[in-house]
Design an enzyme around this catalytic site. Structure first.
Site, PDB file in Angstrom:
ATOM      1  N   THR A   1      -4.357   5.455   3.342  1.00  9.85           N
ATOM      2  CA  THR A   1      -2.836   5.947   2.657  1.00  9.85           C
ATOM      3  C   THR A   1      -2.989   6.420   1.497  1.00  9.85           C
ATOM      4  OG1 THR A   1      -2.278   4.185   3.416  1.00  9.85           O
ATOM      5  CG2 THR A   1      -1.222   5.385   3.262  1.00  9.85           C
TER       6      THR A   1
ATOM      7  N   LYS B   1       0.799  -1.306  -0.049  1.00 14.53           N
ATOM      8  CA  LYS B   1      -0.306  -0.159   0.403  1.00 14.53           C
ATOM      9  C   LYS B   1       1.177   1.173   0.084  1.00 14.53           C
ATOM     10  CE  LYS B   1       0.902   1.566   4.561  1.00 14.53           C
ATOM     11  NZ  LYS B   1       0.744   3.116   4.723  1.00 14.53           N
TER      12      LYS B   1
HETATM   13  O1  LIG Z   1       1.152   3.678   7.511  1.00 15.45           O
HETATM   14  C1  LIG Z   1       0.598   4.277   8.104  1.00 15.45           C
HETATM   15  C2  LIG Z   1      -0.888   4.614   8.430  1.00 15.45           C
HETATM   16  O2  LIG Z   1      -1.631   3.144   8.554  1.00 15.45           O
HETATM   17  C3  LIG Z   1       1.134   5.547   7.633  1.00 15.45           C
HETATM   18  O3  LIG Z   1       1.532   6.361   6.711  1.00 15.45           O
HETATM   19  P1  LIG Z   1       3.011   6.631   5.607  1.00 15.45           P
HETATM   20  O4  LIG Z   1       4.164   6.458   6.061  1.00 15.45           O
HETATM   21  O5  LIG Z   1       2.461   6.536   4.613  1.00 15.45           O
HETATM   22  O6  LIG Z   1       2.966   8.240   6.661  1.00 15.45           O
END
Ligand SMILES: O=C(CO)COP(=O)(O)O
Ligand SMILES: NC(=O)C1=CN([C@@H]2O[C@H](COP(=O)(O)OP(=O)(O)OC[C@H]3O[C@@H](n4cnc5c(N)ncnc54)[C@H](O)[C@@H]3O)[C@@H](O)[C@H]2O)C=CC1
Length: 326
Positions: free
Chosen positions: A247, A190
């Site tokens: 995300t 993701k």
């Molecule tokens: O994994 C995350 C939310 O579940 C955090 O996302 P980021 O690492 O893109 O900030």
């Protein structure tokens, strides 16, 4: 199964600090390990981590620079970036009692080896029992005690259930499963797909394009997840679809923000970890090894490596042959 009381979190960044708070809120005795002595001293003195500004650290959490503190832990959580997880576990290994559950919480695949995070734990601390926690959960939300649900996986179901009970609370709700691979692949994939979603937003391609990209990205995640042995219900659950939705839609995400900056032709946000950028090449190697097509992830990797312009990558995706959905 013996009750778990003492939790040691390795890594005093945003996520490690938030998870230390989770464990403290669940009633556990918590130690938060920072690699840097000055950082440990500062967080301990101010009860504030600059990575989570304005959110006071739970009073019961002991912050330390001494890795040997892990030797008394019933549960260890590894909360350092994916590419640093092996070094963190290796430094920890000699201090662990045999059979200690070590929960991975990084979202990525290791460069060079293409190992998932529980495989890294298996190799670097063979006498530990690996588990993985992943799902839609921003550190800032979790540290503030806002409601969050995640997936927690261990091969042994009884262990997964015990870990859920040790860490869960009203605001932080882990769901247990034995599908370790399914959980870790969702978090890794993701992040790469969120960069693509950010590019769509940065390029102002519209809400319809964002929905299309996210959905086709999900197909890629499921294809690779199933090829690697993950279960489809896990991939459609919190740690797969749930985290992808979060995300790919929130500028709070560092991966999505990187994509927005790229799409706008701006420099990447400074000092912000983007796990997707690190994982993209390893994810594609995995996909190739399993003969799985991942055109969106491939476009992200090509853009990041400078092999394609953003416009070129978008043209490539939009001119792919029409095909059946799936
Ligand atoms: O994994 C995350 C939310 O579940 C955090 O996302 P980021 O690492 O893109 O900030
Ligand atoms: N921040 C978030 O909202 C969430 C992050 N994650 C995942 O957690 C992982 C860590 O992310 P963040 O905490 O946000 O990053 P961060 O950049 O805030 O913190 C990383 C921390 O790891 C430490 N570190 C690096 N190598 C280490 C080592 N060998 N030993 C000990 N400490 C070491 C660094 O000093 C730093 O304090 C990533 O894989 C991320 O995807 C997962 C869910 C939510």
């Amino acid at each position: 199964m013996k009750p778990f009381n003492r939790v040691c979190v390795i890594g005093a960044g945003a996520w490690g600090t938030a998870l230390a708070g989770v464990a403290a809120r669940a009633g556990r005795k918590v130690t938060l390990y920072a690699r840097d002595a000055a950082v440990a001293a500062q967080i301990s003195a101010t009860r504030d981590n600059p990575r989570l500004p304005g959110i006071p650290l739970d009073r019961g959490i002991v912050v330390t620079h001494d890795i040997a503190a892990a030797s008394s832990a019933d549960i260890v959580i590894i909360a350092v970036p994916a590419q640093h997880s092996r070094a963190a576990v290796a430094a920890l290994a000699a201090h662990l009692s045999p059979g200690t559950p070590v929960i991975a919480s990084a979202k990525g695949v290791e460069h060079g080896t293409r190992r998932f995070m529980t495989e890294v734990i298996e190799e670097a601390a063979p006498h530990a029992v690996p588990a993985i926690l992943s799902g839609p959960s921003f550190a800032d939300d979790v540290a503030r005690g806002l409601p969050t649900a995640v997936t927690l996986a261990a091969k042994d179901e009884a262990l997964a259930v015990a870990l859920v009970h040790a860490l869960g609370s009203a605001a932080f709700r882990p769901y247990h499963t034995t599908d370790v691979r399914g959980v870790e692949i969702g978090g890794a994939a993701k992040n790469v797909l969120a960069i693509a979603a950010g590019i769509v937003v940065g390029k102002q391609l519209g809400a319809s394009a964002l929905a299309a990209l996210t959905t086709r990205g999900f197909s890629e995640l499921v294809r690779l997840g199933c090829a690697c042995g993950g279960r489809s219900e896990t991939l459609a659950g919190l740690s797969g679809l749930g985290d992808l939705i979060l995300t790919c839609s929130s500028p709070q995400s560092r991966n999505f923000s990187l994509g927005i900056a790229l799409g706008r032709g701006e420099p990447a946000p400074r000092d912000k970890l983007s796990e997707g950028a690190h994982t993209a090449p390893a994810l594609l190697e995995l996909a190739a090894a399993h003969d799985v097509e991942m055109p969106v992830a491939q476009a992200v990797a090509a853009i990041l490596a400078g092999r394609s312009t953003i416009d070129g990558a978008i043209d490539n995706l939009l001119t792919r042959p029409f095909r059946g959905e799936g």
